[in-house]
Write an enzyme that holds these catalytic residues in place. Sequence first.
Site, PDB file in Angstrom:
ATOM      1  N   ASP A   1       0.868  -1.181   0.000  1.00  0.00           N
ATOM      2  CA  ASP A   1       0.000   0.000   0.000  1.00  0.00           C
ATOM      3  C   ASP A   1       0.909   1.237   0.000  1.00  0.00           C
ATOM      4  O   ASP A   1       1.571   1.532   1.004  1.00  0.00           O
ATOM      5  CB  ASP A   1      -0.877  -0.048   1.266  1.00  0.00           C
ATOM      6  CG  ASP A   1      -1.878   1.092   1.330  1.00  0.00           C
ATOM      7  OD1 ASP A   1      -1.658   2.124   0.666  1.00  0.00           O
ATOM      8  OD2 ASP A   1      -2.875   0.948   2.074  1.00  0.00           O
ATOM      9  N   HIS A   2       0.920   1.925  -1.099  1.00  0.00           N
ATOM     10  CA  HIS A   2       1.875   3.032  -1.239  1.00  0.00           C
ATOM     11  C   HIS A   2       1.521   4.226  -0.353  1.00  0.00           C
ATOM     12  O   HIS A   2       2.315   5.150  -0.195  1.00  0.00           O
ATOM     13  CB  HIS A   2       1.930   3.461  -2.714  1.00  0.00           C
ATOM     14  CG  HIS A   2       3.257   4.037  -3.115  1.00  0.00           C
ATOM     15  ND1 HIS A   2       4.225   4.393  -2.210  1.00  0.00           N
ATOM     16  CD2 HIS A   2       3.771   4.325  -4.338  1.00  0.00           C
ATOM     17  CE1 HIS A   2       5.267   4.887  -2.845  1.00  0.00           C
ATOM     18  NE2 HIS A   2       5.029   4.855  -4.135  1.00  0.00           N
ATOM     19  N   ARG A   3       0.327   4.205   0.242  1.00  0.00           N
ATOM     20  CA  ARG A   3       0.010   5.289   1.187  1.00  0.00           C
ATOM     21  C   ARG A   3       0.833   5.127   2.461  1.00  0.00           C
ATOM     22  O   ARG A   3       1.105   6.089   3.170  1.00  0.00           O
ATOM     23  CB  ARG A   3      -1.481   5.231   1.575  1.00  0.00           C
ATOM     24  CG  ARG A   3      -2.427   5.552   0.457  1.00  0.00           C
ATOM     25  CD  ARG A   3      -3.856   5.285   0.883  1.00  0.00           C
ATOM     26  NE  ARG A   3      -4.060   3.908   1.301  1.00  0.00           N
ATOM     27  CZ  ARG A   3      -5.207   3.424   1.777  1.00  0.00           C
ATOM     28  NH1 ARG A   3      -6.245   4.218   1.908  1.00  0.00           N
ATOM     29  NH2 ARG A   3      -5.307   2.151   2.121  1.00  0.00           N
TER      30      ARG A   3
END
Length: 442
Positions: free
Chosen positions: A414-416
Amino acid sequence: MGRESVVVVPDIGDFKDVEIIEILVNPGDTIKADDSLISLESDKAAMEIPSTLGGTVKELKVKLGDKVSQGSPILTLIVEDTASEGAAANEEPPAAPPAAEAKPEPEAPVAKAEPIAVRPEPAPAAAAPVPMPPAPVESGAAVPPHASPSVRRFARELGADLTRITGTGAKGRILKEDVQVYVKARLQQPERAPATVLGFPEPVEIDFSQFGAIERRPLSRINKLSAAALHRAWVTIPHVTQHDEADITDLEEFRVSLKKEAERRDVKLTPLPLIMKAVVAALKAFPKFNASLAANGEELILKRYYHIGFAVDTPDGLVVPVLRDADQKSVFEIAAELGEMGVKARGRKLRTPDLQGGTFTISSLGGIGGTSFTPIVNAPEVAILGVSRAQTKPAYRDGQFVPRLMLPLSLSYDHRVIDGAEAARFITHIVQMLADLRRILL
Ligand code: CAO
């Protein structure tokens, strides 16, 4: 008591011999002044012709497809002496001659019928006094739907989007019946799953049997549950997948050396329990990967337990049982539990707690094949490791090529929550430990 009047086509500007595409009244209808009588359509515009008087329609003087110009008689009307209203209220129109001799003159001062542009081509800026339905999103130079003003009004009243309706009239014109058919079909459609926040257009129902033989099979409960979870994760998590390869030549040698012992313990020792051990060690070194994003999006919840989910292929679909406290279990204990839970999963014996509480997931397709894939993060986790089939490949060592067993790994995250550099470090850590399991002790 009534007198007979002829209603004619008023001043319609430069338009001549314009085709009647719609007749909006019938003999016997009671109409008011300003009610629309017919729709005309030229190459450039469509317009409705309103009545100048109120009364009862006695006889139509036109039929669909007729071409009319200013002054052409449209119909005869029985006008009650007290019934005149609107634009004609103050007029005392002359007694009408018999219909056949009626002079094609307007009965009363009339407002000019306003043309409405219906074609996409050189539309002047002021050519659309009625709001057009929204153009299809994908087309910058969208072709507006072809429909008369009354049909547009009808569609607007029903909330029907003309761009979605196929016209069956001449030149593909949308008729009132087309709008009715569309609205009826929409009302008969079963309730759909709620739209996503992204507001994607609903999928179109296609009758595939028109192209060939088909068979309809209901989805299993597991299929439906996993479909919803995967879809949600796919559209809500910004995924990135980092690929790498681990040299597991020595690990494989170690695994084979343990086979006898595994048999004595009645377990099957595949690479997966060893990979799981390396993953747990990497999660300890990189706690962010063993975390969840808080619902408020403002905090990361780091977990101090290591419950590892593993994807299991069952005849009913994909399930992800959770192996609890993987950090506290030996490789043999993990292998035994993987086997037991795999059997339970395929026998539909898993209970809800078996599927809950995971902190990280491994999806291994290594027993089947493939060189890499992009697994979908198992929300609310923040990363997942995909394992593909190990292959012997030439590796350049000390000036020569030597055969090494390489294991493909695909880490989706999850790049967040996780940056690309962190992900690269995490997977490199796993690669190093798989290359030399002794590093787990460090
Ligand atoms: N490279 C090469 N060989 C591998 C391997 C890999 N990465 N992973 C497993 N293998 C071998 C095993 O050693 C075993 O070989 P033998 O039969 O010769 O001993 C064989 O492949 C089959 O292994 P397995 O799949 O039975 O065992 P596992 O421990 O790897 O997996 C389990 C266990 C429960 C995960 C598995 O049974 C399963 O369901 N796999 C499917 C996974 C799946 O559906 N993933 C979904 C992905 S997302 O949709």
